[in-house]
Design a protein around this motif. Structure first.
Motif, PDB file in Angstrom:
ATOM      1  N   HIS A   1     -34.464 -30.962  -5.709  1.00  0.00           N
ATOM      2  CA  HIS A   1     -34.183 -30.823  -7.140  1.00  0.00           C
ATOM      3  C   HIS A   1     -32.964 -29.925  -7.353  1.00  0.00           C
ATOM      4  CE1 HIS A   1     -38.622 -31.763  -8.320  1.00  0.00           C
ATOM      5  NE2 HIS A   1     -37.876 -32.836  -8.392  1.00  0.00           N
ATOM      6  N   LYS A   2     -32.947 -28.786  -6.691  1.00  0.00           N
ATOM      7  CA  LYS A   2     -31.838 -27.840  -6.855  1.00  0.00           C
ATOM      8  C   LYS A   2     -30.524 -28.440  -6.384  1.00  0.00           C
ATOM      9  CE  LYS A   2     -33.863 -24.419  -4.604  1.00  0.00           C
ATOM     10  NZ  LYS A   2     -34.096 -23.067  -4.019  1.00  0.00           N
ATOM     11  N   ALA A   3     -30.571 -29.147  -5.265  1.00  0.00           N
ATOM     12  CA  ALA A   3     -29.348 -29.736  -4.712  1.00  0.00           C
ATOM     13  C   ALA A   3     -28.729 -30.738  -5.678  1.00  0.00           C
ATOM     14  CB  ALA A   3     -29.653 -30.413  -3.376  1.00  0.00           C
ATOM     15  N   ILE A   4     -29.571 -31.551  -6.299  1.00  0.00           N
ATOM     16  CA  ILE A   4     -29.067 -32.570  -7.228  1.00  0.00           C
ATOM     17  C   ILE A   4     -28.575 -31.927  -8.519  1.00  0.00           C
ATOM     18  CG2 ILE A   4     -29.703 -34.588  -8.598  1.00  0.00           C
ATOM     19  CD1 ILE A   4     -31.762 -35.242  -6.350  1.00  0.00           C
ATOM     20  N   LEU A   5     -29.362 -31.011  -9.074  1.00  0.00           N
ATOM     21  CA  LEU A   5     -29.008 -30.407 -10.361  1.00  0.00           C
ATOM     22  C   LEU A   5     -27.746 -29.550 -10.282  1.00  0.00           C
ATOM     23  CD1 LEU A   5     -32.550 -29.421 -11.688  1.00  0.00           C
ATOM     24  CD2 LEU A   5     -31.130 -31.357 -12.393  1.00  0.00           C
ATOM     25  N   LEU A   6     -27.506 -28.945  -9.114  1.00  0.00           N
ATOM     26  CA  LEU A   6     -26.289 -28.149  -8.950  1.00  0.00           C
ATOM     27  C   LEU A   6     -25.041 -29.012  -9.078  1.00  0.00           C
ATOM     28  CD1 LEU A   6     -25.016 -25.383  -8.295  1.00  0.00           C
ATOM     29  CD2 LEU A   6     -25.182 -25.977  -5.862  1.00  0.00           C
ATOM     30  N   ASN A   7     -25.194 -30.315  -8.847  1.00  0.00           N
ATOM     31  CA  ASN A   7     -24.049 -31.209  -8.974  1.00  0.00           C
ATOM     32  C   ASN A   7     -23.556 -31.344 -10.410  1.00  0.00           C
ATOM     33  OD1 ASN A   7     -23.335 -33.464  -6.467  1.00  0.00           O
ATOM     34  ND2 ASN A   7     -24.936 -31.952  -6.157  1.00  0.00           N
ATOM     35  N   THR A   8     -24.416 -31.030 -11.389  1.00  0.00           N
ATOM     36  CA  THR A   8     -23.992 -31.163 -12.793  1.00  0.00           C
ATOM     37  C   THR A   8     -22.808 -30.251 -13.102  1.00  0.00           C
ATOM     38  OG1 THR A   8     -26.235 -31.765 -13.461  1.00  0.00           O
ATOM     39  CG2 THR A   8     -24.719 -31.061 -15.196  1.00  0.00           C
ATOM     40  N   PRO A   9     -22.952 -28.921 -12.965  1.00  0.00           N
ATOM     41  CA  PRO A   9     -21.781 -28.074 -13.243  1.00  0.00           C
ATOM     42  C   PRO A   9     -20.670 -28.262 -12.222  1.00  0.00           C
ATOM     43  CG  PRO A   9     -23.558 -26.743 -12.331  1.00  0.00           C
ATOM     44  CD  PRO A   9     -24.130 -28.098 -12.604  1.00  0.00           C
ATOM     45  N   GLY A  10     -21.055 -28.521 -10.964  1.00  0.00           N
ATOM     46  CA  GLY A  10     -20.048 -28.666  -9.914  1.00  0.00           C
ATOM     47  C   GLY A  10     -19.139 -29.858 -10.141  1.00  0.00           C
ATOM     48  N   LEU A  11     -19.727 -31.017 -10.443  1.00  0.00           N
ATOM     49  CA  LEU A  11     -18.933 -32.223 -10.664  1.00  0.00           C
ATOM     50  C   LEU A  11     -18.125 -32.139 -11.951  1.00  0.00           C
ATOM     51  CD1 LEU A  11     -21.531 -34.917  -9.560  1.00  0.00           C
ATOM     52  CD2 LEU A  11     -19.423 -34.308  -8.359  1.00  0.00           C
ATOM     53  N   MET A  12     -18.737 -31.565 -12.985  1.00  0.00           N
ATOM     54  CA  MET A  12     -18.004 -31.412 -14.245  1.00  0.00           C
ATOM     55  C   MET A  12     -16.775 -30.535 -14.049  1.00  0.00           C
ATOM     56  SD  MET A  12     -21.056 -31.034 -17.077  1.00  0.00           S
ATOM     57  CE  MET A  12     -19.918 -31.000 -18.469  1.00  0.00           C
ATOM     58  N   PHE A  13     -16.952 -29.428 -13.342  1.00  0.00           N
ATOM     59  CA  PHE A  13     -15.832 -28.521 -13.108  1.00  0.00           C
ATOM     60  C   PHE A  13     -14.740 -29.196 -12.295  1.00  0.00           C
ATOM     61  CE2 PHE A  13     -13.715 -25.419 -10.327  1.00  0.00           C
ATOM     62  CZ  PHE A  13     -13.141 -24.597 -11.281  1.00  0.00           C
ATOM     63  N   LEU A  14     -15.140 -29.907 -11.221  1.00  0.00           N
ATOM     64  CA  LEU A  14     -14.152 -30.529 -10.348  1.00  0.00           C
ATOM     65  C   LEU A  14     -13.383 -31.622 -11.074  1.00  0.00           C
ATOM     66  CD1 LEU A  14     -12.993 -30.439  -7.531  1.00  0.00           C
ATOM     67  CD2 LEU A  14     -14.798 -32.004  -6.776  1.00  0.00           C
ATOM     68  N   MET A  15     -14.073 -32.417 -11.892  1.00  0.00           N
ATOM     69  CA  MET A  15     -13.384 -33.480 -12.617  1.00  0.00           C
ATOM     70  C   MET A  15     -12.441 -32.905 -13.678  1.00  0.00           C
ATOM     71  SD  MET A  15     -14.880 -36.838 -14.594  1.00  0.00           S
ATOM     72  CE  MET A  15     -15.266 -37.689 -13.066  1.00  0.00           C
ATOM     73  N   ILE A  16     -12.905 -31.864 -14.373  1.00  0.00           N
ATOM     74  CA  ILE A  16     -12.066 -31.271 -15.426  1.00  0.00           C
ATOM     75  C   ILE A  16     -10.832 -30.596 -14.840  1.00  0.00           C
ATOM     76  CG2 ILE A  16     -11.989 -29.428 -17.162  1.00  0.00           C
ATOM     77  CD1 ILE A  16     -14.933 -30.149 -17.795  1.00  0.00           C
ATOM     78  N   ILE A  17     -11.014 -29.847 -13.758  1.00  0.00           N
ATOM     79  CA  ILE A  17      -9.854 -29.150 -13.189  1.00  0.00           C
ATOM     80  C   ILE A  17      -8.895 -30.139 -12.525  1.00  0.00           C
ATOM     81  CG2 ILE A  17     -10.778 -28.623 -10.874  1.00  0.00           C
ATOM     82  CD1 ILE A  17      -9.536 -25.804 -11.265  1.00  0.00           C
ATOM     83  N   SER A  18      -9.431 -31.243 -11.971  1.00  0.00           N
ATOM     84  CA  SER A  18      -8.556 -32.283 -11.416  1.00  0.00           C
ATOM     85  C   SER A  18      -7.739 -32.921 -12.528  1.00  0.00           C
ATOM     86  CB  SER A  18      -9.386 -33.348 -10.696  1.00  0.00           C
ATOM     87  OG  SER A  18     -10.097 -32.805  -9.610  1.00  0.00           O
ATOM     88  N   GLY A  19      -8.428 -33.194 -13.647  1.00  0.00           N
ATOM     89  CA  GLY A  19      -7.725 -33.764 -14.788  1.00  0.00           C
ATOM     90  C   GLY A  19      -6.667 -32.820 -15.341  1.00  0.00           C
ATOM     91  N   TYR A  20      -6.996 -31.536 -15.365  1.00  0.00           N
ATOM     92  CA  TYR A  20      -6.040 -30.551 -15.870  1.00  0.00           C
ATOM     93  C   TYR A  20      -4.770 -30.541 -15.025  1.00  0.00           C
ATOM     94  CZ  TYR A  20      -3.911 -26.097 -17.143  1.00  0.00           C
ATOM     95  OH  TYR A  20      -3.023 -25.132 -17.549  1.00  0.00           O
ATOM     96  N   CYS A  21      -4.908 -30.777 -13.737  1.00  0.00           N
ATOM     97  CA  CYS A  21      -3.720 -30.850 -12.877  1.00  0.00           C
ATOM     98  C   CYS A  21      -2.830 -32.024 -13.293  1.00  0.00           C
ATOM     99  CB  CYS A  21      -4.139 -30.976 -11.409  1.00  0.00           C
ATOM    100  SG  CYS A  21      -4.878 -29.467 -10.731  1.00  0.00           S
ATOM    101  N   GLY A  22      -3.451 -33.101 -13.808  1.00  0.00           N
ATOM    102  CA  GLY A  22      -2.666 -34.212 -14.342  1.00  0.00           C
ATOM    103  C   GLY A  22      -1.917 -33.815 -15.591  1.00  0.00           C
TER     104      GLY A  22
END
Length: 316
Positions: A257-278
């Protein structure tokens, strides 16, 4: 990174059970720690494809694509509390075993065959993306880069099994996040601050977040990103064999449960910061588009070009 991945594979091939059993090779003896496995889940489908793709989309299309990141808020809890417990109860690391038990063997073989075809095609995209970056920063030919990346990945996977995959994925995630943060901070400083970046993107209509058209000719709108994104990411995290095999291999259900739920903030952050680089790249090249100038041929080359151009005075 490639050398470290090889060493990780060699380490797990020579330690523990030395990958002699099917259980150890495929599932790490179902004894994986939740934190590195969580990072591995993150890296499985948020890889170089996203690190190159998200910046190129925001560079050319604007921020509407980032609505996809909001889908994780609903997708991860559904995966953690509905899909994952069902697969754990089957007693198998195969997502298709559930279909066999629920229906019959034939019905499990059909989606299995479709999955194999899908992943073969997907692997071509996954190999192309890091090879493109390797080609941009080392000068190695694109074909040579693809071969090098493929051979290294096959090597550590075959000899190190799931344990090597999870650890290399975790390490790659840390490097990806660290690299994108470095680019974002360094690029913002060089542009004169966050406000300067936003002002240029606003002038170029790259910050429009109110596109809610149902017109199928519109590439990204809020509705298709939010609704379509939920189904896309749920198919990946909820039922894709690559993800199921990872979270089924975690030691305890609560840890999964923890492993999957941690992906919520992690993936959101990675996608947003990747987009910001664009957005950073657009801010720099708003008046001198390297694609139109013929300096690069494709939009997915924008981030490697931006990094080598902007940070050419940085060592490494």
């Amino acid at each position: 990174m490639l050398s470290v991945s090889v060493l990780i594979g060699v380490y797990y091939a020579c330690s523990g059970g030395k990958q002699r059993t099917q259980s150890e090779w495929l599932a790490g003896d179902s004894n994986l720690d939740w934190l590195p496995t969580s990072l591995s889940l993150m890296a499985s489908f948020i890889s170089a494809v996203t690190l190159l793709g998200a910046p190129s989309i925001l560079y050319t299309e604007g921020v509407m694509y980032l609505y996809l990141s909001l889908c994780y808020i609903s997708v991860m809890p559904i995966t953690a509390f509905i899909f994952m417990p069902v697969f754990r109860r089957t007693g198998s690391i195969s997502a298709f075993k559930y279909l066999e038990k629920r229906f019959n063997r034939t019905l499990s073989l059909i989606p299995c065959a479709i999955y194999v075809v899908n992943m073969v095609i997907y692997m071509g995209i996954v190999l192309y993306s890091p090879a493109l970056a390797l080609n941009a920063v080392t000068g190695l030919s694109l074909e040579g880069s693809i071969i090098v990346v493929a051979v290294v990945c096959i090597f550590y996977t075959v000899i190190g099994g799931m344990k090597a995959i999870v650890l290399t994925d975790a390490l790659q995630t840390v490097i990806m996040v660290g690299g994108m943060i470095t680019i974002a901070i360094g690029g913002t400083i060089k542009m004169g601050g966050f406000s300067a970046v936003m002002d240029i993107n606003s002038a170029g209509k790259h910050l429009d977040i109110w596109r809610w058209s149902l017109d199928p000719r519109v590439r990204h709108s809020g509705l298709d990103c939010l609704v379509g994104g939920i189904f896309i990411w749920l198919s990946i995290y909820g039922a894709n064999q690559a993800q199921v095999q990872r979270y089924i291999s975690i030691r305890r259900k609560q840890d999964a449960h923890k492993a999957i739920l941690l992906n919520t903030p992690g993936l959101m952050f990675l996608m947003i910061i990747s987009g910001y680089c664009g957005l950073l790249a657009y801010a720099k090249y708003a008046l001198c588009d390297p694609i139109k100038a013929g300096v690069i041929s494709k939009a997915d080359q924008i981030l490697p070009y931006y990094v080598t151009d902007t940070f050419r005075d940085w060592p490494g």
